[in-house]
Design an enzyme around this catalytic site. Structure first.
Site, PDB file in Angstrom:
ATOM      1  N   LYS A 229       0.958  -1.046  -0.028  1.00  0.00           N
ATOM      2  CA  LYS A 229      -0.079  -0.064  -0.049  1.00  0.00           C
ATOM      3  C   LYS A 229       0.886   1.455  -0.070  1.00  0.00           C
ATOM      4  CE  LYS A 229      -3.976  -1.692   2.445  1.00  0.00           C
ATOM      5  NZ  LYS A 229      -5.132  -1.650   1.275  1.00  0.00           N
TER       6      LYS A 229
ATOM      7  N   ARG B 247     -10.251 -11.548   1.479  1.00  0.00           N
ATOM      8  CA  ARG B 247     -11.159 -12.623   0.943  1.00  0.00           C
ATOM      9  C   ARG B 247     -10.553 -13.984   0.965  1.00  0.00           C
ATOM     10  NH1 ARG B 247     -11.306  -9.436  -4.485  1.00  0.00           N
ATOM     11  NH2 ARG B 247     -11.306  -7.639  -2.956  1.00  0.00           N
TER      12      ARG B 247
HETATM   13  N1  BES Z   1      -8.313  -3.844   3.742  1.00  0.00           N
HETATM   14  C1  BES Z   1      -8.475  -3.305   2.473  1.00  0.00           C
HETATM   15  C2  BES Z   1      -9.726  -2.522   2.121  1.00  0.00           C
HETATM   16  C3  BES Z   1      -9.832  -0.988   2.598  1.00  0.00           C
HETATM   17  C4  BES Z   1      -9.215   0.077   2.085  1.00  0.00           C
HETATM   18  C5  BES Z   1     -10.400  -0.841   3.893  1.00  0.00           C
HETATM   19  C6  BES Z   1      -9.613   0.940   2.533  1.00  0.00           C
HETATM   20  C7  BES Z   1     -10.664   0.098   4.433  1.00  0.00           C
HETATM   21  C8  BES Z   1     -10.095   1.432   3.840  1.00  0.00           C
HETATM   22  C9  BES Z   1      -8.173  -4.644   1.558  1.00  0.00           C
HETATM   23  O1  BES Z   1      -7.593  -5.545   1.921  1.00  0.00           O
HETATM   24  C10 BES Z   1      -7.635  -4.184   0.153  1.00  0.00           C
HETATM   25  O2  BES Z   1      -6.818  -3.877   0.237  1.00  0.00           O
HETATM   26  N2  BES Z   1      -8.557  -4.145  -0.708  1.00  0.00           N
HETATM   27  C11 BES Z   1      -8.340  -3.867  -2.244  1.00  0.00           C
HETATM   28  C12 BES Z   1      -8.644  -4.931  -3.102  1.00  0.00           C
HETATM   29  C13 BES Z   1      -8.071  -4.730  -4.373  1.00  0.00           C
HETATM   30  C14 BES Z   1      -6.679  -5.097  -4.562  1.00  0.00           C
HETATM   31  C15 BES Z   1      -8.770  -5.884  -5.166  1.00  0.00           C
HETATM   32  C16 BES Z   1      -8.812  -2.525  -2.330  1.00  0.00           C
HETATM   33  O3  BES Z   1      -9.870  -2.151  -1.893  1.00  0.00           O
HETATM   34  O4  BES Z   1      -8.090  -1.635  -3.138  1.00  0.00           O
HETATM   35 ZN    ZN Z   2      -5.719  -5.417   1.512  1.00  0.00          ZN
END
Ligand code: BES
Ligand code: ZN
Ligand code: ZN
Length: 502
Positions: free
Chosen positions: A278, A352
């Protein structure tokens, strides 16, 4: 803060502070009485435009012997027509916050909303207690010298009618159970990730289980290996912190316990994104990526406190998503516990994977319904903002029961679709499915996440709540003060279980 209920004339109550909730239109019968006792003071304030009763407005009066209370706090409750349980929660929070500022010790109040507000006594009292307790919440565990604020020692709730005493006491206890659940969830979310590890979550679950005679089982890595939970283990393998699969079981000894309900919560205690790292600004906040787990553990506490007569199972797959020489990579192919192979496109789509193995595990209970809750996608926050969670579902009755639990608990939920197109995006060349559509498919990512999870569900009634947008306080809700974790989901899930009819 202690909560006591009494009947009889509130003017004789032993308290230093009286709360008076004042509507924007005509004064309520009780406000009229206070007005008379104060020689028409309330009417004067209104006539001069100094206090109109607008929702959230407050004003402190010193009766100087005209009443036995040292001070009277007026709180505006706005217009009657849109005064509901949620409004009760909000004004109760404002009232108690004001009382704390003024260093009130003993606070007396009539119940709100039950008179001309026409809210059922049980609903109104519960909401009032929830708002009062939640509004005073703060998290100071890691402060060496937290600002000294002394909460009122006692809230004395007065009812008009003796006959209402028992019901009011029960509703107040219920309100406390729900509020304490939300506060537990907030504590877990606010706790730094070097404190709130998968092991800490497991210990907390065990502690709660012991208090409420719930059976808690914590699976270790080797046991998860034996169950072939390859998806959960892939996420966990980059971290020094051992993963746990937490099983909390609420099993009342009654034959009438009905069919089993299963709750599943995403417990990523920190989400760096893994090798799909991230960016700096997106990583801050990711200690809250176990908000789903917090909601489930806290819901189990509420269910235990309320002694709900139903078999309920809470499942929490807990792990850290970190980077290391052992961490999983994009393009790895892993095998989940139902035998499905998953091509990893993004190590940041880790939630997931944890949920996949937990949803497969849920099947062994032959559940009447399974609800998972997770901070799954940033896309959910984009879709609904920080005002509501989204719910994806395979069963209409389940969806409706969740929507009505949302109404009852004040935790907003909005229905979302799982269109067939979302599944196309996660088709894989090398494995059965892939965990993300890749950067080309940012659109609809919350629905794609739901479509992925559906591959691990083999029971008819399943719902997935994506709470990514609501894991933190929005700042708009008086009973959710500060910037931290909202504790979303605990009340919603416990309410859903309590309401469920087979
Ligand atoms: N924990 C994150 C989702 C998230 C983002 C929660 C911002 C709260 C605030 C999750 O694990 C994630 O990173 N999801 C990705 C999925 C993508 C890579 C398909 C996302 O939402 O960008
Ligand atoms: Zn994530
Ligand atoms: Zn995550």
């Amino acid at each position: 803060m202690e909560i006591n209920v009494r009947s009889g004339d509130i003017f004789t109550a032993e308290a230093d502070t009286l709360l008076v909730f004042v509507p924007q239109e005509e004064l309520s019968p009780f406000a009229k009485r206070v007005n008379e006792a104060l020689g028409g003071w309330l009417e004067d304030l209104r006539a001069n435009g100094d206090f109109s009763g607008k929702r959230g407005e407050s004003q402190v009066l010193y009766p100087r012997g005209q009443m036995s209370f040292q001070r009277v706090i007026l709180i505006g409750i706005g217009k009657r027509e849109d005064f509901d349980a949620e409004a009760v929660r909000r004004v109760a929070a404002i009232a108690l916050q004001r009382a704390r500022q003024l260093k009130a010790q003993k606070v007396a109040s009539m119940t709100i909303g039950t008179g001309s507000g026409h809210i059922a006594l049980r609903v109104a009292v519960r909401a009032m207690i929830e708002g009062a307790l939640l509004g005073l919440y703060r998290y100071t565990a890691q402060k060496s010298a937290p600002e000294e604020l002394s909460d009122p020692e006692q809230l004395l709730l007065c009812v008009y009618d003796d006959a209402d005493l028992t019901q009011t006491q029960q509703a107040a206890a219920e309100g406390r159970a729900y509020a304490e659940g939300t506060m537990l969830a907030r504590d877990l979310v606010n706790m730094p990730p070097n404190f709130c590890t998968p092991t800490y979550l497991a210990e907390k679950a065990q502690e709660i289980g012991a208090r409420h005679s719930q059976k808690v089982t914590v699976l270790e890595r080797s046991q998860m290996e034996a169950l072939k939970m390859g998806a959960l283990l892939a996420v966990a393998q980059g971290s020094e912190a051992p993963p746990h699969f937490i099983i909390m079981e609420h099993e009342p000894s009654l034959a009438e316990a009905g069919k089993t309900l299963v709750l599943v919560g995403k417990g990523v205690t920190f989400d760096t994104g893994g090798y799909s790292l991230k960016p700096v600004d997106n990583m801050v906040g990711m200690k809250a990526d176990m908000s789903g787990a917090a909601a489930v553990i806290a819901a189990m506490q509420i269910i235990g406190t309320l002694e709900v007569k139903r078999h309920v199972v809470g499942l929490v797959p807990a792990a850290d998503n970190m980077v290391s020489g052992r961490a999983y990579r994009p393009e790895d192919v892993i095998t989940a516990s139902n035998g499905k192979t998953v091509e990893i496109i993004s190590t940041d789509a880790e939630g997931r994977l944890l949920l996949a193995d937990a949803l497969v595990y849920a099947s062994r209970y032959q559940p009447a319904a399974v609800v998972d809750i997770a901070t799954l996608t940033g896309g959910m926050a984009v879709a609904l903002g920080n005002t509501a969670g989204g719910v994806f579902y395979t069963d209409q009755k389940l969806k409706e029961s969740l929507m009505s639990a949302s109404d009852d608990s004040g935790e907003r939920l909005w229905p979302m679709p799982i269109y067939p197109e979302y599944s196309k995006v996660i088709e894989s060349e090398t494995a059965d499915i892939r965990n993300s559509g890749g950067s080309a498919s940012r659109m609809g990512s919350a629905g794609i996440g739901a479509a992925f999870l559906k591959h691990f569900v083999d029971y008819p009634a399943w719902a997935h709540i994506d709470m990514a947008g609501v894991m933190h306080n929005s700042g708009d809700v008086p009973y959710a003060p500060g910037k931290g974790g909202s504790g979303y989901g605990a009340r919603l899930l416990a309410q859903w279980v309590a309401n469920w009819q087979d």
